[in-house]
Design an enzyme around this catalytic site. Structure first.
Site, PDB file in Angstrom:
ATOM      1  CE  LYS B  64      15.962   6.701  19.310  1.00 49.31           C
ATOM      2  NZ  LYS B  64      15.713   6.845  20.700  1.00 49.31           N
ATOM      3  CB  THR B  86      12.004  -1.304  23.875  1.00 51.41           C
ATOM      4  OG1 THR B  86      12.331   0.015  24.457  1.00 51.41           O
ATOM      5  CG2 THR B  86      11.543  -1.154  22.275  1.00 51.41           C
ATOM      6  CB  SER B  89       8.396   7.549  19.285  1.00 50.50           C
ATOM      7  OG  SER B  89       9.847   7.727  18.891  1.00 50.50           O
ATOM      8  CG  ASN B  91      13.394   6.109  13.808  1.00 47.25           C
ATOM      9  OD1 ASN B  91      12.969   5.495  13.017  1.00 47.25           O
ATOM     10  ND2 ASN B  91      13.700   7.238  13.736  1.00 47.25           N
ATOM     11  CE1 TYR B 126      14.965  -3.897   8.429  1.00 45.39           C
ATOM     12  CE2 TYR B 126      14.540  -2.115   9.848  1.00 45.39           C
ATOM     13  CZ  TYR B 126      14.942  -2.627   8.760  1.00 45.39           C
ATOM     14  OH  TYR B 126      15.404  -1.632   7.856  1.00 45.39           O
ATOM     15  CG  ASP B 221      11.471  17.930  27.281  1.00 48.10           C
ATOM     16  OD1 ASP B 221      11.067  18.055  26.020  1.00 48.10           O
ATOM     17  OD2 ASP B 221      12.197  17.076  27.783  1.00 48.10           O
TER      18      ASP B 221
END
Lengths: 334, 334
Positions: B64, B86, B89, B91, B126, B221
């Site tokens: 990512k 953002t 989930s 990463n 981070y 999906d």
């Protein structure tokens, strides 16, 4: 320091920079040139720049493949045909099995009954013939001698062997090419094969490089040996680092005596914390013996000792990754 | 197959080979060029040659960081100063935090309350500012919208963003340079950002390369979308692979529709077994989402399907390594 600043000469030791460079040529078609990892997160924790030489990614899961490979491909065809034998705590055994398989010769592996399961599985996976012994050095050596007599195979000792020391020394050749800024290298010490090869090569390339050993408190024979000026063995050892229970040999001791600048001793709980950091930050599976170099750098003894304050760019050999996940998790939760 | 053999053109998609090559130039000072690992042991198990692109070693522990870095360093100074936001989930959140830190701008991270602990810790480590939401896509998006309005920050979507897709595509540029013999690439699919970038770059370099998605049965999906010819979303998902629960976006779907050759669906137990192999053989910590490509290659569906019998040299993207060790061990013992 003065004596250590002279490059070693071939006549003194079981290996030298020439035999190490020959080993590199001999084994390079077979080994992985392992990567060197760095992490800003771990650098921030350590307060220095660390360069992890990831021998856990070596074939067989440990640096031992280098020495085993050099020993086996040094044999002439007649010697080789009878096979090789060793007694080993596991990683050398797997490495020798794999190297023997590549040469197409038998490997007879004497393994103590208490060896970790994953190490035994590695031997079987690589085609080694397992011969069990009791979990004592004496029983292992006696069993190996019996196999030697029965098969005519050649003994490849896990560390007290010039070919093995030369193979392990190829780590320094790679590491100092990959991270030439390194001023210090920290290496696990057990029988001394790894650190002998690493020190010989590193000090030959750059005599100013500090080479430090990392050793568990519960198996601190190397620290005691350095202090006493002779090989000290212990009546028993007690450490999670199952790969670091051996004692120095007559071929490794002179090199350790002369070229290893100091021994950093750490507690098992520091080793476990270092394993956790390797797993969580580096994303690398490292066995206890493999993580001890990081444990040493993070130890209070190392941090607070003014002798090491100028060690700014430290190479750490993550020597192996053969750890049962269950054992790892158990140690983290203790 | 015929349609897929044509290189994609820039006018159709949110990214193309030019934007991916620009991304590579933009992000190369900041990212790790991750190594490609191979294991003869795993090759023997798979019956093919596998090339593992180890994005678990990427900064932030997952691929990512490539997309996040490309997005953030694409911003002009005025835009950048207000920061980025953002919902993720995990990463992407860590990656965006790290990239923002490198640029010296704030990152507002909306995280669902059920996110794995290690992923949240990464965000904090981070320097990201954590803003909690309920564990639903709706709550995450609503919360992000509120933060956008309050701060003037720029939304960087985890996958439905051309800059992000371009950043992820740099994986193919590296991988096909590191292992040019690759004829097939298998990539985890969730929102489709990773596979879109990988497919665009790989098919542009070599239109004959097969690009396959790997997806958990409990969040299939993408397989349903490919079968239906339109985006399908699911009322709920059920898989250990917490990073693979998102659905395709309007920017990723056309690329997945046109350039992904097929979707391989695997069971959670196959994912866990693949994680174990990564740990025990490769010595690499891989999260469930990261191990699914290996799970796909080892699945009976893939092995027994004659369509894939000529896939001899397979690149597998080990997409991330952010896994709680306790959760890993628990899943192995179930």
């Amino acid at each position: 320091m003065e004596a250590n600043s002279q490059p070693p000469t071939a006549e003194n030791y079981a290996a030298d920079i020439s035999s190490i460079r020959e080993a590199q040529l001999r084994i390079s078609p077979f080994i992985h040139k392992t990567p060197v990892f760095s992490s800003e997160t771990i650098n921030a924790i350590a307060g220095r720049k660390l360069f992890f030489k990831c021998e856990c990614f070596q074939k067989g899961g440990a640096f031992k493949f280098r020495g085993a490979c050099n020993a086996i491909f040094s044999l002439d065809d007649v010697q080789a045909a009878k096979g090789v034998v060793t007694h080993s705590s596991g990683n050398h055994a797997a490495a020798l099995s794999l190297a023997a398989k590549l040469r197409g010769i038998p490997a007879y592996i004497v393994i103590p009954k208490n060896a970790p399961k994953c190490k035994v599985e590695n031997v079987v996976r690589y085609g080694g013939q397992v011969i069990w012994s009791e979990p004592t050095i004496r029983s292992r050596e006696d069993t190996a001698t019996r196999v030697l007599q029965e098969t005519g195979a050649i003994l490849v000792h896990p560390y007290n062997d010039g070919r093995v020391i030369s193979g392990q020394g190829t780590i320094s050749l790679e590491l100092l090419e990959q991270a030439p800024q390194i001023d210090t290298i920290i290496v696990p010490i057990s029988g001394g094969g790894l650190i002998s090869g690493v020190a010989l090569a590193a000090k030959s390339i750059n005599p100013a490089i500090q080479v430090l050993a990392a050793e568990p408190r519960g198996a601190n024979d190397a620290a005691q040996s350095k202090a006493a000026g002779r090989i000290i063995t212990l009546p028993e050892t007690n450490t999670i680092a199952d790969g670091l229970r051996a004692f120095l040999g007559d071929l490794t001791w002179p090199i350790v005596r002369d070229l290893v600048d100091d021994v950093i001793t750490v507690e098992d709980k520091e080793i476990i914390e270092a394993m956790r950091l390797c797993y969580e930050i580096l994303k690398v599976a490292v066995e206890p013996s493999g993580a001890i170099g990081l444990a040493a750098v993070l130890s209070d003894d190392f941090r607070n000792n003014p002798v090491w304050k100028d060690c700014s760019n430290i190479g750490i050999v993550l020597s192996g990754g053969n750890v049962d996940l269950g054992a790892l998790w158990y140690s983290f939760t203790k």
